[in-house]
Design an enzyme around this catalytic site. Structure first.
Site, PDB file in Angstrom:
ATOM      1  N   LYS A   1       0.850  -1.207   0.000  1.00  0.00           N
ATOM      2  CA  LYS A   1       0.000   0.000   0.000  1.00  0.00           C
ATOM      3  C   LYS A   1       0.871   1.237   0.000  1.00  0.00           C
ATOM      4  O   LYS A   1       2.029   1.219   0.422  1.00  0.00           O
ATOM      5  CB  LYS A   1      -0.949   0.033   1.211  1.00  0.00           C
ATOM      6  CG  LYS A   1      -0.283   0.047   2.608  1.00  0.00           C
ATOM      7  CD  LYS A   1       0.167   1.422   3.088  1.00  0.00           C
ATOM      8  CE  LYS A   1       0.866   1.373   4.443  1.00  0.00           C
ATOM      9  NZ  LYS A   1       1.685   2.558   4.749  1.00  0.00           N
TER      10      LYS A   1
ATOM     11  N   GLY B   1       7.631   1.085   4.640  1.00  0.00           N
ATOM     12  CA  GLY B   1       6.482   1.993   4.669  1.00  0.00           C
ATOM     13  C   GLY B   1       5.429   1.616   3.645  1.00  0.00           C
ATOM     14  O   GLY B   1       4.544   2.407   3.326  1.00  0.00           O
ATOM     15  N   MET B   2       5.504   0.377   3.113  1.00  0.00           N
ATOM     16  CA  MET B   2       4.491  -0.087   2.152  1.00  0.00           C
ATOM     17  C   MET B   2       3.696  -1.274   2.692  1.00  0.00           C
ATOM     18  O   MET B   2       2.972  -1.940   1.949  1.00  0.00           O
ATOM     19  CB  MET B   2       5.139  -0.443   0.818  1.00  0.00           C
ATOM     20  CG  MET B   2       5.695   0.789   0.108  1.00  0.00           C
ATOM     21  SD  MET B   2       6.223   0.442  -1.572  1.00  0.00           S
ATOM     22  CE  MET B   2       4.638   0.230  -2.385  1.00  0.00           C
ATOM     23  N   ALA B   3       3.839  -1.536   3.986  1.00  0.00           N
ATOM     24  CA  ALA B   3       3.041  -2.567   4.660  1.00  0.00           C
ATOM     25  C   ALA B   3       3.224  -3.957   4.049  1.00  0.00           C
ATOM     26  O   ALA B   3       2.267  -4.716   3.905  1.00  0.00           O
ATOM     27  CB  ALA B   3       1.560  -2.176   4.688  1.00  0.00           C
ATOM     28  N   GLY B   4       4.456  -4.301   3.720  1.00  0.00           N
ATOM     29  CA  GLY B   4       4.738  -5.620   3.150  1.00  0.00           C
ATOM     30  C   GLY B   4       4.412  -6.738   4.130  1.00  0.00           C
ATOM     31  O   GLY B   4       3.809  -7.753   3.749  1.00  0.00           O
TER      32      GLY B   4
ATOM     33  N   ASP C   1      -2.559  -1.932   9.552  1.00  0.00           N
ATOM     34  CA  ASP C   1      -2.883  -1.863   8.128  1.00  0.00           C
ATOM     35  C   ASP C   1      -3.090  -3.225   7.485  1.00  0.00           C
ATOM     36  O   ASP C   1      -3.154  -3.333   6.257  1.00  0.00           O
ATOM     37  CB  ASP C   1      -1.911  -0.968   7.338  1.00  0.00           C
ATOM     38  CG  ASP C   1      -0.496  -1.102   7.796  1.00  0.00           C
ATOM     39  OD1 ASP C   1      -0.172  -2.181   8.289  1.00  0.00           O
ATOM     40  OD2 ASP C   1       0.273  -0.143   7.648  1.00  0.00           O
TER      41      ASP C   1
HETATM   42  O1  C5P Z   1      -0.311  -1.708  14.137  1.00  0.00           O
HETATM   43  P1  C5P Z   1       1.117  -1.993  13.804  1.00  0.00           P
HETATM   44  O2  C5P Z   1       1.642  -3.242  14.470  1.00  0.00           O
HETATM   45  O3  C5P Z   1       1.392  -1.986  12.342  1.00  0.00           O
HETATM   46  O4  C5P Z   1       1.931  -0.782  14.412  1.00  0.00           O
HETATM   47  C1  C5P Z   1       3.324  -0.828  14.569  1.00  0.00           C
HETATM   48  C2  C5P Z   1       3.718   0.320  15.501  1.00  0.00           C
HETATM   49  O5  C5P Z   1       3.521   1.567  14.820  1.00  0.00           O
HETATM   50  C3  C5P Z   1       2.909   0.418  16.764  1.00  0.00           C
HETATM   51  O6  C5P Z   1       3.460  -0.377  17.793  1.00  0.00           O
HETATM   52  C4  C5P Z   1       3.032   1.894  17.092  1.00  0.00           C
HETATM   53  O7  C5P Z   1       4.282   2.171  17.670  1.00  0.00           O
HETATM   54  C5  C5P Z   1       3.036   2.541  15.726  1.00  0.00           C
HETATM   55  N1  C5P Z   1       1.696   2.976  15.300  1.00  0.00           N
HETATM   56  C6  C5P Z   1       1.114   4.090  15.892  1.00  0.00           C
HETATM   57  N2  C5P Z   1      -0.121   4.515  15.493  1.00  0.00           N
HETATM   58  C7  C5P Z   1      -0.777   3.873  14.495  1.00  0.00           C
HETATM   59  C8  C5P Z   1      -0.213   2.738  13.868  1.00  0.00           C
HETATM   60  C9  C5P Z   1       1.033   2.315  14.296  1.00  0.00           C
HETATM   61  O8  C5P Z   1       1.698   4.702  16.787  1.00  0.00           O
HETATM   62  N3  C5P Z   1      -1.975   4.318  14.114  1.00  0.00           N
END
Ligand code: C5P
Length: 300
Positions: free
Chosen positions: A10, A102-105, A140
């Site tokens: 993404k 930063g592309m959510a692989g 994501d």
């Molecule tokens: O949800 P995910 O595991 O992808 O998030 C990774 C990290 O990115 C989280 O632990 C948090 O530190 C940060 N994050 C955030 N706010 C979001 C999504 C991610 O602070 N909305």
């Protein structure tokens, strides 16, 4: 039996970030677009659990953790636990989405694994349950299931498809070194201690999408994490300048970075921009969006 599921990377056309919530996550208003850089997850019936990963030449195999805490392991165990079964499968991931870019692989792999294992194990998990499991795995992951173009709210896990009738052409420049998403959010908090509780709205981006005009979309692209990513990786500012000087309509850091994106007028322009940037960078990819979310590509 073997099932292969493809899931897209993404980009965020708009990424509005608010002040951290009580749970530490940041409230987001984002416009996701799924693009044609995709990972394939293949699941085969097996007596135990194994996970292997293969990468293209340009990617560093060591950057992908395959032991224990890979998000695909977590997706498999979560789905199996949800149904009270054992996770028995041999799973392989063929990567094409930049890692830690930063592309959510990783999120795409998790989404693909949920769909592949749901088929392999003949579980018939309802969509709402799959979306809830996806949200547990990462903010994501639900979008990687849905694909297309969607408005993301909450911490990014609440997704609602939005109209996006055009095809947009992107030049994607990954970085040899990844960036940690939590580290970028931490730097965002340091740089922007007065961030509003309500993230910036995405109205301008949604309106630009409806026009189908790349100049309009270029003007509307927005990423609140970009200053934090550039602070951690000042070299990215030079790359953004290079893209601009190479004929891109606009350059932007992808999500939390360090992958950079360049919007081009059309497919030919994207190839021209990529050709110019590749005089200075080894890996320069051309892709387009929107594309479908996680979907079965082979089933045998
Ligand atoms: O949800 P995910 O595991 O992808 O998030 C990774 C990290 O990115 C989280 O632990 C948090 O530190 C940060 N994050 C955030 N706010 C979001 C999504 C991610 O602070 N909305």
């Amino acid at each position: 039996m073997t099932v292969t599921v493809r899931a897209p990377g993404k980009i965020n056309l708009h990424l509005g970030v608010g002040a951290p919530r009580q749970d530490g996550f940041h409230p987001l208003v984002t416009v996701y677009q799924a693009v044609g850089l995709c990972d394939d997850v293949t699941a085969t019936a097996a007596p135990g659990w194994t996970l292997t990963v293969s990468v293209p030449d340009w990617m560093d195999a060591d950057a992908v953790p395959v032991t224990g805490d890979n998000i695909v392991d977590r997706a498999a165990h979560l789905l199996a636990r949800h149904h009270g079964i054992d996770s028995l499968a041999a799973v392989s991931v063929a990567k094409a989405i930049p890692v830690a870019g930063g592309m959510a692989g990783g999120s795409a792999d998790a989404a693909a694994a949920l769909v592949a294992l749901d088929r392999l194990w003949a579980l018939g998990t309802p969509d709402d349950d799959l979306l809830a499991l996806a949200a547990e795995l990462g903010s994501d992951v639900p979008f990687a299931l849905v694909g297309g173009t969607a408005l993301g709210t909450g911490r990014g896990e609440l997704v609602e498809p939005v109209p996006d009738p055009a095809t947009w052409w992107w030049v994607v420049v990954p970085s040899a070194e990844g960036l940690s998403t939590p580290a970028v959010y931490r730097r965002f908090d340091e740089l922007d201690p007065g961030a509003p509780a309500e993230p910036a709205a995405a109205d301008a981006t949604l309106a630009a999408l409806a026009t189908g005009d790349p100049e309009q979309l270029a003007g509307a692209l927005h990423n609140d994490l970009q200053p934090a990513a550039l602070d951690l990786r000042p070299d990215l500012a030079d790359l953004l300048d290079l893209g601009k000087g190479s004929g891109a309509l606009r350059g932007l850091v992808s999500g939390s970075g360090p992958t950079c994106l360049f919007l081009a007028e059309d497919a030919d322009a994207a190839r021209d921009v990529a050709g110019r940037i590749s005089r200075h960078h080894d890996v320069v990819l051309v892709t387009n969006g929107p594309v479908a979310g996680a979907h079965v590509v082979t089933y045998a």
